[in-house]
Design an enzyme around this catalytic site. Sequence first.
Site, PDB file in Angstrom:
ATOM      1  N   HIS A 150       0.981  -1.232   0.132  1.00 53.32           N
ATOM      2  CA  HIS A 150       0.084  -0.091   0.111  1.00 53.32           C
ATOM      3  C   HIS A 150       0.772   1.450  -0.235  1.00 53.32           C
ATOM      4  O   HIS A 150       0.591   2.354  -0.760  1.00 53.32           O
ATOM      5  CB  HIS A 150      -0.827  -0.015   1.094  1.00 53.32           C
ATOM      6  CG  HIS A 150      -2.111  -0.935   1.117  1.00 53.32           C
ATOM      7  ND1 HIS A 150      -1.967  -2.283   1.262  1.00 53.32           N
ATOM      8  CD2 HIS A 150      -3.388  -1.000   0.876  1.00 53.32           C
ATOM      9  CE1 HIS A 150      -3.011  -2.897   1.306  1.00 53.32           C
ATOM     10  NE2 HIS A 150      -4.053  -2.025   0.956  1.00 53.32           N
ATOM     11  N   HIS A 175       0.716  -2.917   9.240  1.00 52.31           N
ATOM     12  CA  HIS A 175       1.956  -3.016   9.180  1.00 52.31           C
ATOM     13  C   HIS A 175       2.976  -2.498  10.230  1.00 52.31           C
ATOM     14  O   HIS A 175       2.728  -1.597  10.816  1.00 52.31           O
ATOM     15  CB  HIS A 175       2.592  -2.397   7.953  1.00 52.31           C
ATOM     16  CG  HIS A 175       2.104  -3.014   6.299  1.00 52.31           C
ATOM     17  ND1 HIS A 175       2.873  -4.286   6.035  1.00 52.31           N
ATOM     18  CD2 HIS A 175       1.117  -3.031   5.767  1.00 52.31           C
ATOM     19  CE1 HIS A 175       2.288  -4.643   5.148  1.00 52.31           C
ATOM     20  NE2 HIS A 175       1.250  -3.882   4.693  1.00 52.31           N
ATOM     21  N   ASP A 187       8.119  -1.749   7.816  1.00 56.16           N
ATOM     22  CA  ASP A 187       7.709  -1.904   6.563  1.00 56.16           C
ATOM     23  C   ASP A 187       7.389  -0.720   5.720  1.00 56.16           C
ATOM     24  O   ASP A 187       7.532  -0.706   4.622  1.00 56.16           O
ATOM     25  CB  ASP A 187       6.254  -2.908   6.539  1.00 56.16           C
ATOM     26  CG  ASP A 187       6.250  -4.027   7.415  1.00 56.16           C
ATOM     27  OD1 ASP A 187       7.677  -4.560   7.743  1.00 56.16           O
ATOM     28  OD2 ASP A 187       5.370  -4.722   7.990  1.00 56.16           O
TER      29      ASP A 187
END
Length: 374
Positions: A243, A288, A292
């Site tokens: 994302h 996350h 990340d």
Amino acid sequence: MAASHLLDEQEDDTPNGGYHMMVTIEDGSRPQTTPTGRPHPSPVTSSGDQVDDSKSTRLARGFSKALRKNQDYIRIPVSRSIDSLLPAEWWKTGIAFIWAAFNLVLTTVMITVVHERVPDKSISPPLPDKFFDYVPRFEWAFSVTEVNGMILVALWFIQWLFLKHRAIVGRRFFFLQGMLYLYRMVTMYITTLPVPSMHMHCAPKLYGDSQGKIKRVLQLVSGGGLSITGSHLMCGDFLYSGHTVMLTLTFLFIQEYSPRSLLWRCYHVICWFLSAMGVIFILIAHEHYSLDVVVAYFITSRLFYWYHTMANNRTLRGSPHNYLSRIWWNRVFNFLEKNVKTTVPCSFSWPLLPPSAVFKNPCKSYSIVQSAQD
């Protein structure tokens, strides 16, 4: 013809004035004739004696040979059309699209494989994360992230459709997208992290059920890998955040391939806000680890800057001191950017017609060579 008759000076009619010198060479090997067809009389000296034709012929031939041997040409550069410097080459864009689609599908396959290796959260609890220590989790936050991402992708797609040189920009986007998902496959496979939060519910492991894994791959691809579509039920694709990759990449392309006027800057601020809020809400949702997100932003931005530094500076491509050319995908870069001779301008055209039909250049490209004999 005598040498004294070979030079003829005329006044130039150019605005800057000057003179234009014409040199006429006549071969003395064949007799000169008058307009009536009779042979031209041989030259006569002041004393009345005729000049030897062989001597006149040798003089003319020697002069002609000297001119041919010492020809100096001056190349006059003429501005070339921008379209000739930026060829579309849609077939390369198609190859880049296939590259991006292939890596996207391969990433979903890798997620299915890694999902089987994710340790149970009762055995391996989430790793400590400093952001999670200070910010509580909000369940709705991840939906905001995905909505922001879809808005940015839609805005970029509309903007890309109206770009005049959309073929070049498109293959750059698809190539970088494919590269980022390729790197993501490597990182998630070599290091499998436990779930970042106890709230996460992972789908049951299938182990040897190949048919069930294929169904999960198809479900993930059809839903775009989004949680709001109910397609993303697997775990393990944490390092690094996909994302964050899309939020960052779409904003960088929106900003790069749009004008710098005040109105467009307001548009850039809105897109930056959507991208930044999307990244922050990933962490607020505890979907996350902070690592990340940081790694995803760093890899995406550096790859974008490296590629465009090489693309916009042609002197770097052939320089032995360009260390960016040592990147392993440099040959692919040269293939995609070989015929792109200048920086891609922020110009727009109607998307339903080819750019050549909308922006016709009335000037043709010529290569003019002027000889010192003319």
